[in-house]
Design a protein around this motif. Structure first.
Motif, short mmCIF file in Angstrom:
data_model
loop_
_atom_site.label_atom_id
_atom_site.label_comp_id
_atom_site.label_asym_id
_atom_site.label_seq_id
_atom_site.Cartn_x
_atom_site.Cartn_y
_atom_site.Cartn_z
N ASP A 1 27.14 71.17 117.29
CA ASP A 1 28.20 71.86 116.24
C ASP A 1 29.38 72.61 116.03
OD1 ASP A 1 25.62 73.15 115.92
OD2 ASP A 1 25.39 74.44 117.32
N GLY A 2 30.67 71.74 116.14
CA GLY A 2 31.33 70.97 116.10
C GLY A 2 31.99 71.21 117.29
N ILE A 3 31.89 71.86 118.49
CA ILE A 3 31.77 71.40 120.07
C ILE A 3 31.81 70.62 120.49
CG2 ILE A 3 32.86 72.88 122.03
CD1 ILE A 3 31.58 75.94 120.30
N GLY A 4 32.50 70.11 121.46
CA GLY A 4 32.04 69.15 122.67
C GLY A 4 31.58 69.90 123.93
N GLN A 5 31.00 69.22 124.50
CA GLN A 5 30.48 69.12 126.05
C GLN A 5 30.40 68.24 126.63
OE1 GLN A 5 28.13 72.18 124.83
NE2 GLN A 5 28.53 72.81 122.67
N ILE A 6 30.94 68.70 128.24
CA ILE A 6 30.48 67.75 129.28
C ILE A 6 30.60 68.42 130.33
CG2 ILE A 6 32.90 66.34 128.51
CD1 ILE A 6 34.37 68.30 130.11
N ARG A 7 30.31 68.29 131.63
CA ARG A 7 29.85 68.48 132.62
C ARG A 7 31.08 68.25 134.26
NH1 ARG A 7 23.39 68.39 134.72
NH2 ARG A 7 24.95 69.13 136.62
N MET A 8 31.60 68.62 134.99
CA MET A 8 32.39 68.52 135.60
C MET A 8 32.35 68.81 137.21
SD MET A 8 36.86 69.93 135.41
CE MET A 8 36.16 71.75 136.58
N ARG A 9 33.02 67.89 137.81
CA ARG A 9 33.11 68.26 139.71
C ARG A 9 34.11 68.51 139.93
NH1 ARG A 9 28.36 66.14 143.38
NH2 ARG A 9 29.97 67.05 145.08
N VAL A 10 34.62 68.80 140.59
CA VAL A 10 36.11 69.14 140.84
C VAL A 10 36.21 68.75 142.69
CG1 VAL A 10 36.69 71.57 140.65
CG2 VAL A 10 38.60 69.34 140.53
N PHE A 11 37.35 67.45 142.50
CA PHE A 11 38.54 67.85 144.17
C PHE A 11 39.47 68.92 144.45
CE2 PHE A 11 39.85 67.05 148.50
CZ PHE A 11 39.19 67.25 148.96
N HIS B 1 38.60 69.89 118.88
CA HIS B 1 39.46 70.71 119.80
C HIS B 1 38.97 71.65 120.70
CE1 HIS B 1 42.14 67.52 117.58
NE2 HIS B 1 42.32 68.47 116.56
N HIS B 2 37.69 72.12 120.23
CA HIS B 2 37.25 72.81 121.15
C HIS B 2 36.19 72.32 122.14
CE1 HIS B 2 38.65 75.26 117.38
NE2 HIS B 2 38.87 76.33 118.56
N TRP B 3 36.40 72.10 123.36
CA TRP B 3 34.74 72.01 123.75
C TRP B 3 34.31 73.36 125.51
CZ3 TRP B 3 34.20 67.08 125.10
CH2 TRP B 3 35.03 65.45 123.43
N ARG B 4 33.26 72.87 125.41
CA ARG B 4 32.60 74.43 126.46
C ARG B 4 32.49 73.06 127.25
NH1 ARG B 4 28.28 75.14 123.30
NH2 ARG B 4 29.46 77.10 123.10
N VAL B 5 32.66 73.28 129.16
CA VAL B 5 32.86 72.39 129.86
C VAL B 5 31.72 73.65 131.33
CG1 VAL B 5 33.88 71.61 131.70
CG2 VAL B 5 35.19 71.41 129.79
N GLU B 6 30.70 72.76 131.60
CA GLU B 6 30.18 73.19 132.19
C GLU B 6 30.12 72.75 134.08
OE1 GLU B 6 24.89 73.05 133.70
OE2 GLU B 6 26.00 72.73 132.22
N VAL B 7 30.77 73.81 135.05
CA VAL B 7 31.48 73.77 136.40
C VAL B 7 30.04 73.94 136.97
CG1 VAL B 7 33.37 73.06 135.93
CG2 VAL B 7 32.50 75.68 136.28
N PRO B 8 29.93 73.50 138.29
CA PRO B 8 28.97 74.55 139.32
C PRO B 8 28.90 75.68 139.13
CG PRO B 8 29.93 72.80 139.90
CD PRO B 8 30.48 72.97 138.91
N GLY B 9 29.99 76.91 138.48
CA GLY B 9 29.68 78.06 138.88
C GLY B 9 29.80 78.38 137.77
N GLY B 10 29.52 78.06 136.42
CA GLY B 10 29.27 78.96 135.26
C GLY B 10 29.98 77.61 134.24
N THR B 11 30.53 78.16 132.89
CA THR B 11 30.37 77.86 132.04
C THR B 11 32.21 77.88 131.48
OG1 THR B 11 28.30 77.15 130.99
CG2 THR B 11 29.75 76.94 129.50
N LEU B 12 32.77 77.09 131.30
CA LEU B 12 34.19 77.69 130.27
C LEU B 12 34.78 77.18 129.53
CD1 LEU B 12 36.29 77.04 134.06
CD2 LEU B 12 36.17 79.22 132.47
N ALA B 13 35.43 77.80 128.39
CA ALA B 13 35.78 77.27 126.86
C ALA B 13 37.18 76.84 127.05
CB ALA B 13 35.49 78.44 125.93
N VAL B 14 37.41 75.46 126.26
CA VAL B 14 38.90 74.68 126.47
C VAL B 14 39.39 74.96 124.40
CG1 VAL B 14 40.70 72.48 127.02
CG2 VAL B 14 39.16 73.94 128.65
N ARG B 15 40.61 74.45 124.28
CA ARG B 15 40.42 74.83 123.01
C ARG B 15 42.01 74.36 123.00
NH1 ARG B 15 43.53 78.46 119.60
NH2 ARG B 15 43.59 79.68 121.32
N MET B 16 42.42 73.33 121.86
CA MET B 16 43.73 72.47 121.94
C MET B 16 43.88 73.25 120.37
SD MET B 16 41.37 70.41 122.71
CE MET B 16 41.27 69.32 124.39
#
Length: 293
Positions: free
Chosen positions: A210-220, A251-266
């Motif tokens: 639906d026009g939104i990029g989707q990724i999963r992520m972990r971070v150190f 230019h719109h993204w939904r990012v799934e992290v272990p603590g939930g979901t965040l939205a990013v926009r450029m």
């Protein structure tokens, strides 16, 4: 032992000790910050947010020169006590604290500017909490190989600067992401003098829905370890995947992290492309803690 009041808050599980010091009277040593953030012997947090007026901290002079209305400065410290330029989740929790404590107001349609070591960051209310304009981003040119426990070979990374340094590594599957052992610090080759936050990402299949990029992520996170979420890291991960995906990427993204979901926009601005992060912020409890002299 001096006793200070604190509030505990978090943004998608990225948690902080918040200390109000409007007039800049506290001089917290690195070891005192680390003691408060210790999860076994202290309050427990990924970092500390000191709430101080920009006029009361030396680093606030640049803030007021950039934006005279940025009354409040987010003095962010990592869990080991070291100073950091920025924290995307931290800005939202900082704004939540300012509003809940009556130190600032954010009428509908208005903007709340706050000072950070990376410059002024503007926050607005969003449907799920707050949106913060993280400002201009850039490819840092630091593209090391990354070795991490659980990866069979070193992987190439893309360096992204969103006010603080990140390197982003693409993985092939969710299974590979989940197999990472981030209790051990990833090794960068070559080593970056100031270090970097390291994001490991897996694009969804399909990548765009639906026009939104989707990724999963972990971070150190440097100075912390693995965290449930990293706001600037989320933005860096979305920027890296868009860069790899090419000119037709959204230019719109939904990012799934272990603590939930965040939205990013450029989005474009007069001074170049900016990146914005939106997500929730919660205050959990208040208390007092005694600090060693």
């Amino acid at each position: 032992m001096p006793t200070i009041a604190f509030t505990k808050g978090h943004g998608t599980g990225n948690d902080f000790v918040i200390v109000a010091d409007p007039d800049g009277e506290l001089d917290l040593r690195d070891e005192q910050v680390a003691a408060m953030c210790d999860r076994n012997f202290g309050i427990g947090a990924d970092g500390l947010l000191r709430v101080v007026r920009s006029s009361a901290i030396a680093e606030g002079a640049a803030t007021l020169a950039e934006e005279p209305d940025a009354e409040w400065f987010m003095d962010y410290r990592n869990a080991d006590g070291s100073k950091a330029q920025m924290c995307g989740n931290g800005t939202r929790v900082f704004a939540k604290y300012l509003l809940e404590s009556g130190l600032a107001q954010l009428p509908a349609g208005s903007t709340l500017p706050i000072g950070t070591r990376a410059g002024v960051r503007d926050l607005t209310a969003s449907a799920n909490g707050f949106q913060v304009d993280l400002g201009r981003w850039k490819l840092s040119g630091d593209d090391p190989l990354v070795r991490a426990r659980g990866l069979d070979v070193a992987r190439p990374a893309l360096g992204i600067d969103v006010g603080n340094p990140h390197v982003v590594v693409a993985l092939s599957s969710v299974a590979e992401l989940e197999a990472l052992d981030l209790s051990v610090i990833p090794i960068l080759d070559p080593v970056l003098p100031e270090g970097a936050n390291v994001e490991f990402v897996v694009p969804s299949d399909p990548l765009v829905q639906d026009g939104i990029g989707q990724i999963r992520m972990r971070v150190f996170e440097r100075g912390v370890g693995e965290t449930l979420s990293c706001g600037t890291g989320t933005a860096a991960a979305a920027l890296a995947v868009r860069h790899w995906a090419g000119a037709l990427a959204p230019h719109h993204w939904r990012v799934e992290v272990p603590g939930g979901t965040l939205a990013v926009r450029m989005f474009p601005t007069q001074d170049g492309e900016h990146v914005a992060l939106s997500g929730p912020a919660q205050l959990v409890y208040t208390g007092q803690i005694s600090l060693a002299d």
